[in-house]
Scaffold this motif. Structure first.
Motif, mmCIF file in Angstrom:
data_model
loop_
_atom_site.group_PDB
_atom_site.id
_atom_site.type_symbol
_atom_site.label_atom_id
_atom_site.label_comp_id
_atom_site.label_asym_id
_atom_site.label_seq_id
_atom_site.Cartn_x
_atom_site.Cartn_y
_atom_site.Cartn_z
ATOM 1 N N PRO A 299 -32.697 24.680 10.402
ATOM 2 C CA PRO A 299 -33.339 23.337 9.768
ATOM 3 C C PRO A 299 -32.604 23.240 9.220
ATOM 4 O O PRO A 299 -31.822 24.073 8.195
ATOM 5 N N GLY A 300 -31.672 21.263 8.683
ATOM 6 C CA GLY A 300 -30.980 21.329 6.926
ATOM 7 C C GLY A 300 -29.441 21.025 8.201
ATOM 8 O O GLY A 300 -28.783 21.259 6.977
ATOM 9 N N ASN A 319 -36.415 17.140 3.405
ATOM 10 C CA ASN A 319 -37.761 18.088 3.669
ATOM 11 C C ASN A 319 -37.680 19.509 2.711
ATOM 12 O O ASN A 319 -36.221 20.344 3.220
ATOM 13 N N ALA A 322 -36.538 22.378 4.704
ATOM 14 C CA ALA A 322 -34.155 22.300 4.888
ATOM 15 C C ALA A 322 -33.794 22.471 4.176
ATOM 16 O O ALA A 322 -33.202 23.263 3.575
ATOM 17 N N SER A 385 -40.256 20.314 10.649
ATOM 18 C CA SER A 385 -38.976 20.705 8.681
ATOM 19 C C SER A 385 -40.329 20.070 7.309
ATOM 20 O O SER A 385 -39.871 20.252 6.251
#
Ligand SMILES: Nc1nc2c(c(=O)[nH]1)N[C@H]1C(S)=C(S)[C@@H](COP(=O)(O)OP(=O)(O)OC[C@H]3O[C@@H](n4cnc5c(N)ncnc54)[C@H](O)[C@@H]3O)O[C@H]1N2
Ligand code: MOO
Length: 423
Positions: A299-300, A319, A322, A385
């Motif tokens: 994520p991210g 999130n 993330a 997330s």
């Protein structure tokens, strides 16, 4: 005549990607950060005892040897090796003894022995020590079974470190064992970099600053800010709590202005992608200093990097999973570099997977993971997330490569323990 060359618009932005670059890999993003982020320059002098966690701004030179003089490694009896041989050795004892801090200042004649304790300087005439458990004594003589190896149970002067040697080099972050080393070497003071000040700002209308505040179902507690502040404190930097701002450009601008005054670098979370309420990215873009790096990462992905009045800003996604992953993968090594300690890649190990997953090509993925009792990596049941419970369940991250991979139980995967990120 050739056509005039048209240069790209001047952006004066060290974060800007070269023209035409769209998606970049995690590795390219890290390489670029590494090339552009400057270390703090200011230094200060502290007593060694106060300097744990700080980064050396100069090499440390041993002021004395460790040990400073040859001494005994055990409690026993010391003598000149040359006067002993094989079989039972019976040596008369001299009057007196040698103890740590209480040296025996006369010579022990060859063929005699002296009572000696651990840490005592070897008296003149003594080069070998026999362990007291291997001896009989009647207080005037000592007997033991020879032969004893020459120099047995003794420590040479400077056998650990010699006076004048470099004990620790510039850029080293001082840990408790380092404090012991420097102290043993007579280094009373160290020159260190001023600690990096890292500002943390959360954004979002939904956020409540503190879990003691009552809120409605539309509210959520600001989990990212205390998470990031405690990460920063644990990394040895000075956390600067910039609070939280609603989704309002003026409010965020005021917080960033304040952050640039009081911090060397700012981490924000939330508002990093491109929605109607994603004010952080819009604000940074409007100042002309946003370089929204589209990083091939899950994520991210929506990580924004910008300069705000000269202070680097890491616009982490909102999130929490993330935000955490981006903090570990980008902020951890980047802040280490800014602190003077140099870029720090996390320590990882290759372990068998305890899970199955068909990963698509084109982006790096980080899964919340921990090792099971067989040393295989199991992953959290959900990749959502917002599932903060998975961060707390995990003890590290599994890093899946940019390419496609079909993971089966037993497939080797890379596990990055939280400990390798200084957590
Ligand atoms: N149309 C699209 N929507 C979204 C995309 C996209 O590519 N297209 N990306 C998604 C991904 S992936 C992420 S990550 C988020 C990142 O968005 P933002 O950085 O703008 O974050 P927000 O929208 O402000 O918040 C996302 C989420 O996180 C919660 N949050 C925010 N701050 C905190 C905090 N301090 N503590 C706890 N939780 C926080 C927030 O309430 C939201 O639920 O965008 C997706 N959408
Ligand atoms: O960055 Mo978002 O959280 O990938 O899922």
């Amino acid at each position: 005549m050739s056509e005039p060359l048209i240069p790209p618009r001047l952006r004066d932005d060290c974060f800007a990607m070269p023209q035409g670059v769209d998606w970049i890999s995690v590795e390219d993003a890290q390489t670029r950060l590494r090339a552009i982020l400057p270390p703090v320059k200011q230094m200060e002098t502290l007593t060694t005892a106060q300097a744990a966690g700080r980064v050396l701004a100069q090499d440390c030179i041993a002021q004395r040897s460790n040990p400073p003089a040859p001494n005994s490694a055990v409690d026993g009896y010391g003598f000149a090796h040359v006067a002993t041989g094989a079989g039972v050795q019976t040596l008369p004892l001299v009057n007196g003894r040698a103890a740590a801090g209480q040296p025996y200042d006369q010579e022990v004649p060859a063929g005699h022995a002296i009572r000696i304790l651990t840490g005592a300087i070897l008296p003149k005439g003594v080069d070998t020590v026999v362990l007291e458990e291997d001896c009989s004594t009647d207080a005037t003589r000592v007997a033991f079974d020879g032969p004893i190896k020459p120099n047995a149970n003794t420590r040479k002067a400077g056998e650990d470190v010699q006076e004048g040697q470099i004990a620790l080099t510039k850029g080293h972050r001082l840990r408790p064992p380092d404090i012991a080393l420097l102290t043993a070497l007579g280094i009373a003071q160290v020159t260190v970099f001023r600690p990096l000040r890292v500002g943390v700002l959360s954004t979002g209308d939904e956020l409540l600053a503190d879990p003691s505040i009552q809120g409605g179902a539309h509210n959520i507690y600001d989990a990212n800010r205390p998470m990031l502040l405690s990460l920063i404190a644990g990394w040895g930097y000075t956390p600067v709590d910039l609070g939280h701002a609603p989704d309002d450009a003026d409010a965020i601008r005021a917080k960033l202005d304040n952050g640039a005054q009081h911090a060397d670098v700012i981490l924000t979370s939330g508002g990093a992608s491109a929605g109607d309420e994603d004010h952080v990215s819009r604000l940074l873009r409007d100042t002309g200093s946003l370089s929204s790096w589209r990083i091939a990462l899950k994520p991210g992905r929506p990580l924004a990097l910008a300069l705000w009045q000269g202070a680097p800003v890491f616009g982490l996604p909102g999130n929490p999973v993330a935000a955490f992953v981006c903090a570990l993968i980008f902020a951890h090594p980047a802040l280490a570099q800014m602190s003077g300690a140099g870029w720090q890649a996390p320590a990882g190990l290759t372990v068998p997977a305890a899970f199955s997953k068909n990963k698509k090509p084109g982006r790096r993925e980080y899964l919340r993971a921990r090792l099971n009792s067989d040393g295989a990596a199991e992953v959290f049941a959900s990749e959502g997330s917002g599932r903060i419970s998975g961060l707390a369940w995990a003890e590290g991250l599994v890093e899946l490569p940019d390419e496609a991979i079909a993971v089966q139980p037993g497939t080797p995967v890379r596990f990055l323990p939280y400990a390798g990120f200084g957590i």
